[in-house]
Design a protein around this motif. Structure first.
Motif, PDB file in Angstrom:
ATOM      1  N   ASP A 287     -14.757  58.105 103.108  1.00  0.00           N
ATOM      2  CA  ASP A 287     -13.814  58.498 102.073  1.00  0.00           C
ATOM      3  C   ASP A 287     -12.764  57.391 101.897  1.00  0.00           C
ATOM      4  O   ASP A 287     -12.164  56.946 102.882  1.00  0.00           O
ATOM      5  CB  ASP A 287     -13.132  59.793 102.508  1.00  0.00           C
ATOM      6  N   PRO A 288     -12.525  56.932 100.650  1.00  0.00           N
ATOM      7  CA  PRO A 288     -11.542  55.857 100.435  1.00  0.00           C
ATOM      8  C   PRO A 288     -10.135  56.195 100.926  1.00  0.00           C
ATOM      9  O   PRO A 288      -9.318  55.284 101.130  1.00  0.00           O
ATOM     10  CB  PRO A 288     -11.560  55.666  98.912  1.00  0.00           C
ATOM     11  N   ALA A 289      -9.845  57.480 101.133  1.00  0.00           N
ATOM     12  CA  ALA A 289      -8.533  57.854 101.653  1.00  0.00           C
ATOM     13  C   ALA A 289      -8.346  57.447 103.114  1.00  0.00           C
ATOM     14  O   ALA A 289      -7.221  57.428 103.629  1.00  0.00           O
ATOM     15  CB  ALA A 289      -8.309  59.354 101.506  1.00  0.00           C
ATOM     16  N   LEU A 290      -9.443  57.122 103.785  1.00  0.00           N
ATOM     17  CA  LEU A 290      -9.365  56.616 105.163  1.00  0.00           C
ATOM     18  C   LEU A 290      -9.119  55.113 105.064  1.00  0.00           C
ATOM     19  O   LEU A 290     -10.024  54.352 104.725  1.00  0.00           O
ATOM     20  CB  LEU A 290     -10.678  56.906 105.890  1.00  0.00           C
ATOM     21  N   ARG A 291      -7.900  54.674 105.358  1.00  0.00           N
ATOM     22  CA  ARG A 291      -7.496  53.308 105.058  1.00  0.00           C
ATOM     23  C   ARG A 291      -6.901  52.617 106.277  1.00  0.00           C
ATOM     24  O   ARG A 291      -6.508  53.254 107.254  1.00  0.00           O
ATOM     25  CB  ARG A 291      -6.436  53.299 103.945  1.00  0.00           C
ATOM     26  N   ALA A 292      -6.790  51.282 106.163  1.00  0.00           N
ATOM     27  CA  ALA A 292      -6.115  50.503 107.204  1.00  0.00           C
ATOM     28  C   ALA A 292      -4.665  50.965 107.321  1.00  0.00           C
ATOM     29  O   ALA A 292      -3.972  51.144 106.311  1.00  0.00           O
ATOM     30  CB  ALA A 292      -6.179  49.017 106.861  1.00  0.00           C
ATOM     31  N   ALA A 293      -4.205  51.130 108.547  1.00  0.00           N
ATOM     32  CA  ALA A 293      -2.829  51.575 108.771  1.00  0.00           C
ATOM     33  C   ALA A 293      -1.825  50.452 108.573  1.00  0.00           C
ATOM     34  O   ALA A 293      -0.632  50.719 108.431  1.00  0.00           O
ATOM     35  CB  ALA A 293      -2.692  52.162 110.178  1.00  0.00           C
TER      36      ALA A 293
ATOM     37  N   ALA B 194     -12.685  58.945 116.007  1.00  0.00           N
ATOM     38  CA  ALA B 194     -12.199  60.247 116.440  1.00  0.00           C
ATOM     39  C   ALA B 194     -12.066  61.227 115.286  1.00  0.00           C
ATOM     40  O   ALA B 194     -11.442  60.916 114.262  1.00  0.00           O
ATOM     41  CB  ALA B 194     -10.843  60.090 117.132  1.00  0.00           C
ATOM     42  N   ASP B 195     -12.646  62.403 115.471  1.00  0.00           N
ATOM     43  CA  ASP B 195     -12.497  63.491 114.507  1.00  0.00           C
ATOM     44  C   ASP B 195     -11.387  64.412 114.996  1.00  0.00           C
ATOM     45  O   ASP B 195     -11.553  65.142 115.967  1.00  0.00           O
ATOM     46  CB  ASP B 195     -13.813  64.261 114.382  1.00  0.00           C
ATOM     47  N   LEU B 196     -10.262  64.363 114.274  1.00  0.00           N
ATOM     48  CA  LEU B 196      -9.133  65.252 114.564  1.00  0.00           C
ATOM     49  C   LEU B 196      -8.816  66.115 113.342  1.00  0.00           C
ATOM     50  O   LEU B 196      -7.666  66.458 113.080  1.00  0.00           O
ATOM     51  CB  LEU B 196      -7.922  64.440 115.025  1.00  0.00           C
ATOM     52  N   GLN B 197      -9.874  66.440 112.595  1.00  0.00           N
ATOM     53  CA  GLN B 197      -9.819  67.388 111.487  1.00  0.00           C
ATOM     54  C   GLN B 197      -8.816  67.023 110.386  1.00  0.00           C
ATOM     55  O   GLN B 197      -8.321  67.891 109.669  1.00  0.00           O
ATOM     56  CB  GLN B 197      -9.519  68.809 111.985  1.00  0.00           C
ATOM     57  N   GLY B 198      -8.493  65.747 110.280  1.00  0.00           N
ATOM     58  CA  GLY B 198      -7.586  65.329 109.225  1.00  0.00           C
ATOM     59  C   GLY B 198      -6.159  65.792 109.415  1.00  0.00           C
ATOM     60  O   GLY B 198      -5.363  65.772 108.457  1.00  0.00           O
ATOM     61  N   ALA B 199      -5.810  66.187 110.627  1.00  0.00           N
ATOM     62  CA  ALA B 199      -4.479  66.749 110.876  1.00  0.00           C
ATOM     63  C   ALA B 199      -3.374  65.727 110.611  1.00  0.00           C
ATOM     64  O   ALA B 199      -3.498  64.552 110.961  1.00  0.00           O
ATOM     65  CB  ALA B 199      -4.388  67.248 112.319  1.00  0.00           C
TER      66      ALA B 199
ATOM     67  N   VAL C  64      -9.787  57.060 112.766  1.00  0.00           N
ATOM     68  CA  VAL C  64      -9.462  58.442 113.098  1.00  0.00           C
ATOM     69  C   VAL C  64      -9.337  59.297 111.845  1.00  0.00           C
ATOM     70  O   VAL C  64      -8.683  58.917 110.883  1.00  0.00           O
ATOM     71  CB  VAL C  64      -8.175  58.522 113.956  1.00  0.00           C
ATOM     72  N   GLU C  65      -9.997  60.448 111.901  1.00  0.00           N
ATOM     73  CA  GLU C  65      -9.841  61.467 110.864  1.00  0.00           C
ATOM     74  C   GLU C  65      -8.605  62.277 111.232  1.00  0.00           C
ATOM     75  O   GLU C  65      -8.671  63.313 111.880  1.00  0.00           O
ATOM     76  CB  GLU C  65     -11.095  62.351 110.810  1.00  0.00           C
ATOM     77  N   GLY C  66      -7.451  61.730 110.859  1.00  0.00           N
ATOM     78  CA  GLY C  66      -6.166  62.306 111.226  1.00  0.00           C
ATOM     79  C   GLY C  66      -5.072  61.292 110.966  1.00  0.00           C
ATOM     80  O   GLY C  66      -5.258  60.330 110.228  1.00  0.00           O
ATOM     81  N   GLY C  67      -3.923  61.489 111.607  1.00  0.00           N
ATOM     82  CA  GLY C  67      -2.774  60.616 111.373  1.00  0.00           C
ATOM     83  C   GLY C  67      -2.415  59.757 112.570  1.00  0.00           C
ATOM     84  O   GLY C  67      -2.798  60.056 113.712  1.00  0.00           O
ATOM     85  N   VAL C  68      -1.659  58.691 112.289  1.00  0.00           N
ATOM     86  CA  VAL C  68      -1.158  57.776 113.314  1.00  0.00           C
ATOM     87  C   VAL C  68       0.289  57.403 112.981  1.00  0.00           C
ATOM     88  O   VAL C  68       0.781  57.712 111.898  1.00  0.00           O
ATOM     89  CB  VAL C  68      -2.014  56.488 113.401  1.00  0.00           C
ATOM     90  N   ARG C  69       0.930  56.726 113.915  1.00  0.00           N
ATOM     91  CA  ARG C  69       2.299  56.245 113.689  1.00  0.00           C
ATOM     92  C   ARG C  69       2.464  54.878 114.352  1.00  0.00           C
ATOM     93  O   ARG C  69       1.502  54.288 114.838  1.00  0.00           O
ATOM     94  CB  ARG C  69       3.318  57.246 114.219  1.00  0.00           C
TER      95      ARG C  69
ATOM     96  N   ARG D 151      -6.322  58.534 108.074  1.00  0.00           N
ATOM     97  CA  ARG D 151      -6.105  59.246 106.822  1.00  0.00           C
ATOM     98  C   ARG D 151      -4.616  59.381 106.507  1.00  0.00           C
ATOM     99  O   ARG D 151      -4.224  59.407 105.339  1.00  0.00           O
ATOM    100  CB  ARG D 151      -6.755  60.631 106.877  1.00  0.00           C
ATOM    101  N   HIS D 152      -3.772  59.475 107.542  1.00  0.00           N
ATOM    102  CA  HIS D 152      -2.344  59.686 107.331  1.00  0.00           C
ATOM    103  C   HIS D 152      -1.522  58.763 108.221  1.00  0.00           C
ATOM    104  O   HIS D 152      -1.970  58.375 109.310  1.00  0.00           O
ATOM    105  CB  HIS D 152      -1.938  61.133 107.660  1.00  0.00           C
TER     106      HIS D 152
END
Length: 203
Positions: free
Chosen positions: A25-31, A69-74, A97-102, A117-118
């Protein structure tokens, strides 16, 4: 460390894969800008909002692997500077990761590639140990252990492990063909001429 994708980008691999590769999915992008990763997947099935599985994965994944990692897009910051430093120390190439990072600025300084994703500051729990080396769904794509995962500015592509050798060989040939095309175009040949495309509607 040898580039598992022979230096090829995601677009080249996707086009060269004979439809074997899957584009996330294009929404999964470089952080962070300029991030690039390539390597075999070490898959992680976790729980959204909890990052214990990622802490465990860093301790168990083999050097040279990419954590997928699949973290359900959380929308939680499951991964940050501390885990990135720990992963680098272990020889892990990056994270998808299917989820968020910081901590994206810090990870850019570390040159640790992350695709997510986030981007979010929301914290996580540490209660669920997760599972490893199982098929996971990331970016709407099923990723299996050992699949080649490549991420760059254009997105993330997954090449099934059994299709990797042929895909890389075709990617090598594609790059050579593109170099010939660029040489011709730079000397004045139009793209219509080079590719034999119709010059007018209905031609």
């Amino acid at each position: 460390m040898t580039d598992a994708a022979r230096g090829h980008g995601t677009a080249t691999l996707y086009e060269a894969s004979a439809e074997a590769a899957r584009a996330c999915d294009p929404a999964l992008r470089a952080a962070w800008p300029g991030a690039r990763v390539a390597g075999p997947a070490f898959t992680v099935q976790g729980v959204g909002g909890d990052n214990l599985a990622l802490h465990r994965a860093v301790a168990e994944a083999p050097p040279g692997s990419v954590l997928v990692a699949d973290l359900q897009g959380a929308r939680h910051g499951h991964w940050g500077e501390i885990l990135a430093v720990a992963a680098q120390r272990r020889g892990i190439r990056g994270l998808v990761v299917e989820g968020g990072v910081r901590d994206t600025a810090e990870q850019a300084e570390l040159d640790f590639p992350v695709f997510a994703r986030h981007i979010t500051v929301v914290g996580t729990g540490k209660d669920h140990p997760g599972r490893f080396d199982v098929p996971v769904r990331v970016g709407d794509v099923v990723v299996r252990p050992g699949d080649l995962v490549v991420g760059d500015a254009d997105g993330v592509v997954v090449v099934p492990a059994e299709a990797v050798p042929g895909t890389l060989d075709r990617a090598d040939a594609r790059v050579l063909a593109e170099q010939r095309a660029l040489e011709a175009i730079r000397t004045g040949t139009t793209t219509l001429e080079y590719y034999g495309l119709p010059t007018r509607p209905g031609a």
